[in-house]
Design an enzyme around this catalytic site. Structure first.
Site, PDB file in Angstrom:
ATOM      1  N   LYS A  37       3.379  72.803   6.294  1.00 18.38           N
ATOM      2  CA  LYS A  37       4.130  72.649   7.632  1.00 18.38           C
ATOM      3  C   LYS A  37       4.016  71.920   8.449  1.00 18.38           C
ATOM      4  CE  LYS A  37       0.587  74.950   9.115  1.00 18.38           C
ATOM      5  NZ  LYS A  37       1.570  76.970   9.143  1.00 18.38           N
ATOM      6  N   ARG A  38       5.727  71.485   9.346  1.00 13.97           N
ATOM      7  CA  ARG A  38       5.260  70.334  10.092  1.00 13.97           C
ATOM      8  C   ARG A  38       3.989  69.455  10.374  1.00 13.97           C
ATOM      9  NH1 ARG A  38       7.630  71.187  15.268  1.00 13.97           N
ATOM     10  NH2 ARG A  38       7.885  73.363  14.714  1.00 13.97           N
ATOM     11  N   LYS A  72      -0.766  71.956  15.508  1.00 13.93           N
ATOM     12  CA  LYS A  72      -0.811  73.168  14.531  1.00 13.93           C
ATOM     13  C   LYS A  72      -2.485  73.236  13.940  1.00 13.93           C
ATOM     14  CE  LYS A  72       3.707  73.263  13.106  1.00 13.93           C
ATOM     15  NZ  LYS A  72       4.201  74.640  12.802  1.00 13.93           N
ATOM     16  N   THR A 105       6.250  81.172   9.739  1.00 16.95           N
ATOM     17  CA  THR A 105       6.852  82.032   8.730  1.00 16.95           C
ATOM     18  C   THR A 105       6.331  81.481   7.265  1.00 16.95           C
ATOM     19  OG1 THR A 105       8.471  80.604   8.838  1.00 16.95           O
ATOM     20  CG2 THR A 105       9.258  82.726   9.721  1.00 16.95           C
ATOM     21  N   HIS A 120      12.376  79.803  20.516  1.00 14.37           N
ATOM     22  CA  HIS A 120      11.109  79.508  19.017  1.00 14.37           C
ATOM     23  C   HIS A 120      10.104  78.510  19.086  1.00 14.37           C
ATOM     24  CE1 HIS A 120      14.052  81.097  15.767  1.00 14.37           C
ATOM     25  NE2 HIS A 120      14.769  80.720  17.123  1.00 14.37           N
ATOM     26  N   LYS A 127       4.833  83.735   3.634  1.00 17.09           N
ATOM     27  CA  LYS A 127       5.272  82.958   2.375  1.00 17.09           C
ATOM     28  C   LYS A 127       4.415  83.695   2.215  1.00 17.09           C
ATOM     29  CE  LYS A 127       8.793  80.746   3.925  1.00 17.09           C
ATOM     30  NZ  LYS A 127       9.092  79.197   4.690  1.00 17.09           N
TER      31      LYS A 127
END
Ligand code: 26V
Length: 821
Positions: A548-549, A554, A656, A360, A660
């Site tokens: 998100k985290r 990111k 993911t 992952h 969404k």
């Protein structure tokens, strides 16, 4: 379906009344909201139990192959609403509630949030279980019953404070303790070898034993007869495991453990691992999960299929979700050799045929390695098995690559005093997959290049997915109804039918209805955040969201710096105009990740700074959502218009959240990373905003070592000004240098590290350009709504039902349980 008819409105009401009386001795009027929730959940659970029998009986009858999906995280979200939806009972319960003077929302709100996960990895596992049950496939999720989930986040003075998540305080209405399946898990001790008639018998002595007690959560498939389960193992010391009391339902006092190590094992998700003991505790958690699940699986295999263990690969599949459950491999070898008495060769063949692994992330910090000494001390028999796995592997590698020691060292299981878990997973499983097409390619081309050369047939890419039940039907009622009335109900079972929406993208009346749904969802979120954080939002402003985290890759910082640049423009130019915009951030930072916490602090300071400026706050508002979790996502995502997916290309395995947002009609602004690549392919470049370096360019830039962020700092004046504000006191006059560390990390290569390793400055100009296009397009409401519709229409492929079908066709080969064959 006679059983289901019993759960009509009147039966539901009666059950709730009865349960309140029998459990708490109260009438509905006297009952507390928690008692009402509990009576409702218990009613739904009764309904599920009637269905559960089918899976048990049919699996036994048909001797169906069963999947065990092992994951250290399961981020399920609340269960009640999902169970009602999947039982197709929401309407009957809503009617019953109305007559009882209750609201569905009020009852749902009482359920504690089970935060048994951290992010995408755990949420994916939860979506997978929903799809497995919906597709009638026999499966069991396996995890740990953490007493404390991931911390709850509070923002105090702009900074993250972690609060223990005691989600089990009021018990868990859904779990079913299954003491008959309790097993012993053994730690430490020493290995004793005995030769009897030329056979080497290995046993462990003087071990420290822990009882693993399973608590099962039913997983109801959508409109299906199958109820699978999520098995959560809880650790108890043997002397404290009082079966008699346990059998009588006295779970708490039968499992009291004080401060023993056993009690620690299932205490908390991701215990702090900077100390030796913390790291060891994580290793023990992983082995605990694996050993308990495997012992049970083999016991169940024999119960259903008889004693011939050679049939195991035909009847059982073990899936390793990231490397946390990698010990499945040596533990299965141990059980097959030491307990089932198979030869090494037979055990190895069975293991490889039974186990598959999903990777992952390529972030090196997340590729697990354990010090060999810790393994030897904590799991001595597992360690000797890993030594032999490694010896045989290296022998083969040496035959293939004679003399190439560095390469072999890189591929070995045990090397440089550490155990490399991903290597073991690749070498000794039948399949390894990446979670998007790009990620799959990167694994082959780069991360596991050497392995790909030796065993290419094992490598696959299976793009992630999300369950449309939770992420569309449950969370976005308004859009679901609009879909039902415009394209029919087919999409409930086949999400590809969303494509039927495409012709509506140019239908003026539909566009208006679609825009009205979005607005309704924005208002709903506006009320929600007002209740939860006391904030006042403008539902007519654009909702632009990054949740998100928190991780540097990111690039929440890219978004925040861009907001700062917009702010400066507004301050500089009294005539500057842009559509009012609400930027919403939500993220938890790992407690020990200092830089991530600093970024959260910066976003909060930025938010306050803009709010203080009367003119700027007419155009910009920055919101930091406290304690972002699944329930928050369910309210926020349907209200979102822009989805920020900004990872440095190559770093986000899939994402993911991006799916969404798309499924709920938000338009993506993002890099060509992870599944964004596939989103862009599907919707076309007119219906998303792509910017930044491509993954191969990023890799080439890293390899060349020529990147100098300072050059960009020196040439881009707007960006330089924003960066200077991190340390010149404009934002934090009392402590001007508050964020100097952030600035330095972006501009200077301190301590030998590369400046701006995640290329925030490098991609800034391109991001700014994409933002300018986006803002321009947003002003044409009709054209913008068209983009939103196309995003929804094209999102069908991201159903986790499609993902699970792919896993099943390529790896597991499970057969659906069918009623009335
Ligand atoms: C990270 C952390 C950081 C905080 C402390 C504990 C901890 C434990 C594990 C990890 C690794 C997280 C791995 C993960 O969630 N990967 C995500 O998996 C998603 C599902 O495949 C994928 O969509 C995301 O791109 C990937 O980041």
């Amino acid at each position: 379906m006679p059983l289901m008819q019993e759960y009509n409105k009147d039966a539901i009401k009666e059950s709730i009344y009865n349960k309140l009386l029998r459990y708490y001795g109260v009438t509905l009027e006297e009952a507390t909201p928690k008692q009402i929730y509990s009576a409702v959940a218990s009613t739904v659970r009764d309904q599920i139990m009637l269905k559960w029998r089918f899976e048990k009986e049919e699996r036994l009858n048909s001797k169906a192959k069963r999947l065990y999906y092992l994951s250290i995280e399961y981020l399920t979200g609340r269960w009640l609403h999902n169970n009602l939806l999947n039982l197709c009972s929401t309407e009957e319960y809503s009617k019953a509630f109305a007559e009882l003077g209750l609201t569905l929302r009020g009852v749902l709100h009482e359920e504690p949030e089970p935060a048994l996960g951290n992010g995408g990895l755990g949420r994916l596992a939860a979506c997978f279980l929903d799809s497995l049950a919906t597709l009638d496939l026999p499966a069991m999720g396996c995890t740990i019953r953490y007493e404390y989930g991931l911390f709850r986040q509070r923002i105090v003075d702009g900074q993250q404070v972690e609060i223990p998540d005691d989600w089990l305080t009021y018990g868990n209405a859904w779990e079913i303790p299954t003491q008959k399946d309790a097993v012993l898990v053994r730690f430490g001790g020493h290995v004793v070898e005995q030769w009897v008639d030329d056979v080497n018998y290995v046993t462990l002595e003087d071990t420290e034993d822990v009882v693993a007690v399973p608590y099962d959560l039913p997983i109801v498939g959508y409109d299906s007869d199958v109820v699978d389960r999520l098995r959560c193992w809880s650790a108890v010391l043997p002397q404290n495991f009082n079966l008699e009391r346990f059998s009588n339902g006295d779970y708490i006092s039968s499992t009291r453990d004080g401060s023993s190590i056993a009690a620690q094992i299932s205490k908390v998700l991701y215990p702090e691992d900077t100390s030796y003991n913390g790291k060891k505790l994580r290793l023990m958690q992983e082995y605990f999960l694996v050993s308990a699940s495997l012992q049970y699986a083999i016991r169940d295999f024999k119960r259903v299929n008889g004693d011939n263990i050679f049939f195991l690969p035909d009847k059982v599949a073990f899936h390793i979700n990231d490397t946390h459950p990698a010990l499945v491999i040596p533990e299965l070898m141990r059980l097959l050799i030491d307990v089932e008495r198979l030869s090494w060769e037979d055990a190895e063949q069975i293991t490889i045929a039974t186990v598959a692994y999903t990777n992952h992330t390529i972030m090196s910090e997340a590729l697990e390695r354990w010090p060999e000494s810790m393994l030897r001390e904590t799991l001595p028999r597992i360690y000797t098995i890993m030594q032999e796995l490694n010896r045989r592997l290296c022998q083969k590698l040496f035959d293939r690559f004679p003399g190439q020691w560095e390469r072999i060292g890189h591929m070995a299981i045990l090397a440089y005093d550490h155990a490399h878990m991903a290597n073991m997973c690749i070498a000794y499983s039948k399949a390894i997959n990446g979670v998007s097409q790009l990620h799959g390619d990167i694994l082959k081309r780069s991360t596991f290049k050497d392995y790909y050369e030796v065993m290419p047939q094992k490598f696959m890419a299976i793009t992630n997915g999300i369950t449309p039940r939770r992420w569309l039907m449950l969370s976005n009622r308004a859009l679901s109804s609009l879909l039902d009335e415009s394209i029919g109900l087919g999409w409930h079972k086949d999400l590809m039918e969303l494509e039927k929406l495409l012709p509506f993208a140019d239908d003026a009346a539909f566009i208006e209805k679609f825009a009205a749904v979005k607005h309704e969802n924005k208002e709903h979120f506006m009320h929600w955040i007002n209740r939860h954080q006391g904030l006042v939002l403008d539902p007519d402003s654009m909702f632009d969201v990054q949740v998100k985290r928190l991780h540097e890759y990111k690039r929440q910082l890219l978004n925040a710096l861009h907001i700062l640049v917009l702010y400066n423009r507004i301050c500089d130019d009294p005539g500057y105009n842009l559509p009012p915009r609400t930027f919403i951030f939500g993220a938890k930072a790992a407690p020990g990740y200092y830089r991530a916490k600093e970024i959260i602090h910066f976003i909060n300071v930025l938010s306050q700074h803009i709010a203080k400026d009367e003119r700027a706050s007419k155009f910009l508002k920055v919101v930091f959502l406290q304690n972002y979790n699944v329930s928050t996502a369910e309210v926020l995502i349907p209200a979102s218009e822009v989805s920020e997916q900004l990872s440095t290309a190559s770093k986000e395995a899939s994402g993911t959240g991006n799916m969404k947002f798309m499924m709920n009609g938000a338009v993506t602004i993002g890099t060509l990373d992870g599944a964004n690549v596939e989103i862009a392919d599907l919707v076309g470049l007119d219906n998303c905003y792509i910017f930044g370096m491509r993954s191969h360019e990023v890799e080439a830039l890293y390899a060349a070592g020529t990147y100098r962020s300072l050059d960009i700092y020196e040439t881009n004046a707007e960006l330089r000004r924003a960066l200077n504000m991190l340390f010149d006191g404009s934002l934090t006059p009392d402590n001007p240098r508050m964020f100097e560390g952030l600035y330095r990390a972006l501009v200077f290569s301190d301590n030998g590290g590369m400046a701006d390793p995640y290329l925030v400055l490098k991609d800034f100009g391109s991001y700014q350009g994409a933002q300018a296009r986006l803002i321009h397009d947003y002003t044409d409401t009709r054209a913008w709504t068209r983009k939103e519709i196309i995003n929804v229409a094209k999102s069908g492929v991201f159903s986790s039902d499609r993902t699970i079908r792919e896993y099943n066709d390529k790896i597991w080969h499970l057969k659906p349980l069918v009623k009335n064959k």
